[in-house]
Write a protein that holds these residues in place. Structure first.
Motif, short mmCIF file in Angstrom:
data_model
loop_
_atom_site.label_atom_id
_atom_site.label_comp_id
_atom_site.label_asym_id
_atom_site.label_seq_id
_atom_site.Cartn_x
_atom_site.Cartn_y
_atom_site.Cartn_z
N ASN A 1 -2.23 7.49 9.51
CA ASN A 1 -2.35 6.28 8.71
C ASN A 1 -1.06 5.47 8.77
N ILE A 2 0.07 6.15 8.66
CA ILE A 2 1.37 5.47 8.73
C ILE A 2 1.51 4.78 10.08
N ALA A 3 1.13 5.46 11.16
CA ALA A 3 1.22 4.87 12.50
C ALA A 3 0.31 3.65 12.63
N LEU A 4 -0.91 3.74 12.10
CA LEU A 4 -1.84 2.61 12.17
C LEU A 4 -1.30 1.41 11.39
N TYR A 5 -0.86 1.64 10.16
CA TYR A 5 -0.35 0.53 9.36
C TYR A 5 0.87 -0.11 10.02
N THR A 6 1.74 0.70 10.60
CA THR A 6 2.92 0.17 11.29
C THR A 6 2.48 -0.70 12.47
N LYS A 7 1.51 -0.22 13.23
CA LYS A 7 0.99 -0.98 14.38
C LYS A 7 0.40 -2.32 13.94
N LEU A 8 -0.17 -2.36 12.73
CA LEU A 8 -0.79 -3.58 12.22
C LEU A 8 0.17 -4.49 11.45
N LEU B 1 0.85 -1.18 0.00
CA LEU B 1 0.00 0.00 0.00
C LEU B 1 0.88 1.23 0.00
N TYR B 2 0.24 2.37 -0.21
CA TYR B 2 0.94 3.64 -0.05
C TYR B 2 -0.04 4.63 0.53
N TYR C 1 2.60 -3.55 9.02
CA TYR C 1 3.14 -3.09 7.75
C TYR C 1 4.48 -2.42 8.01
N ARG C 2 5.41 -2.57 7.07
CA ARG C 2 6.74 -1.98 7.18
C ARG C 2 6.97 -1.06 5.99
N GLU C 3 7.56 0.09 6.28
CA GLU C 3 7.87 1.03 5.21
C GLU C 3 8.96 0.45 4.31
N THR C 4 8.73 0.52 2.99
CA THR C 4 9.73 0.03 2.05
C THR C 4 10.48 1.17 1.38
N VAL D 1 4.40 7.36 1.07
CA VAL D 1 5.12 6.38 1.86
C VAL D 1 4.58 5.02 1.44
N PHE D 2 5.47 4.15 0.99
CA PHE D 2 5.09 2.82 0.52
C PHE D 2 5.36 1.80 1.63
N MET D 3 4.41 0.90 1.82
CA MET D 3 4.50 -0.07 2.90
C MET D 3 4.13 -1.46 2.40
#
Length: 152
Positions: A119-126, A110-111, A128-131, A142-144
């Motif tokens: 959104n970045i914080a939520l995805y990280t918590k779930l 996703l991005y 997802y890792r930033e690529t 930000v791509f994850m």
């Protein structure tokens, strides 16, 4: 009652309204309409795998997925403001993971806009890792990625 189903062309106007309502608060922050607000949802429904979460007969959430080889791109996820805080966003993300597992895909990608920090914080918590980060179509993104393991 909450129901997940494939979107139909008849859902396109409701999806467009939902996306406008969900993303409008970001306009002042990023200085323009976020990319999902620019899409033609009749075309998106025709070209992508689009799912809606219907609650009490209303489209409460939307998920836009595109298969890209061994991964699925989570192109858009949005929840109508009237339904926020009821777990619909997390349910949509779980639906996406089930979708990926059922197809034996490697990962979900996703991005999001780099200014959508929550959104970045939520995805990280779930998980997802930033690529990487890049600017596309004038949007700083930000791509994850999240790996998906095992069958559904």
């Amino acid at each position: 009652m909450q129901v997940f189903r494939q979107a139909t062309p008849d859902d396109a106007p409701a999806i467009a309204r939902l996306v406008d309502e969900a993303y409008s608060p970001y306009i002042p922050r990023i200085g323009r309409k976020p990319a999902p607000m620019l899409d033609d949802y009749r075309q998106v429904v025709a070209e992508a795998d689009v799912f809606v979460c219907a609650r009490d007969g209303e489209v409460a959430g939307v998920l836009v997925l595109r298969l890209q080889g061994p991964v699925v791109l989570l192109e858009n996820i949005a929840v109508a403001p009237a339904f926020k805080g009821r777990g619909i966003g997390k349910a949509l993300l779980a639906f996406c993971e089930d979708y990926a597992r059922a197809r034996r895909l490697e990962a979900i990608e996703l991005y999001t806009n780099q200014l959508m920090t929550e959104n970045i914080a939520l995805y990280t918590k779930l998980g997802y890792r930033e690529t990487h980060r890049a600017t596309e179509d004038g949007f700083a993104r930000v791509f994850m990625r999240k790996g998906v393991v095992g069958p559904a």
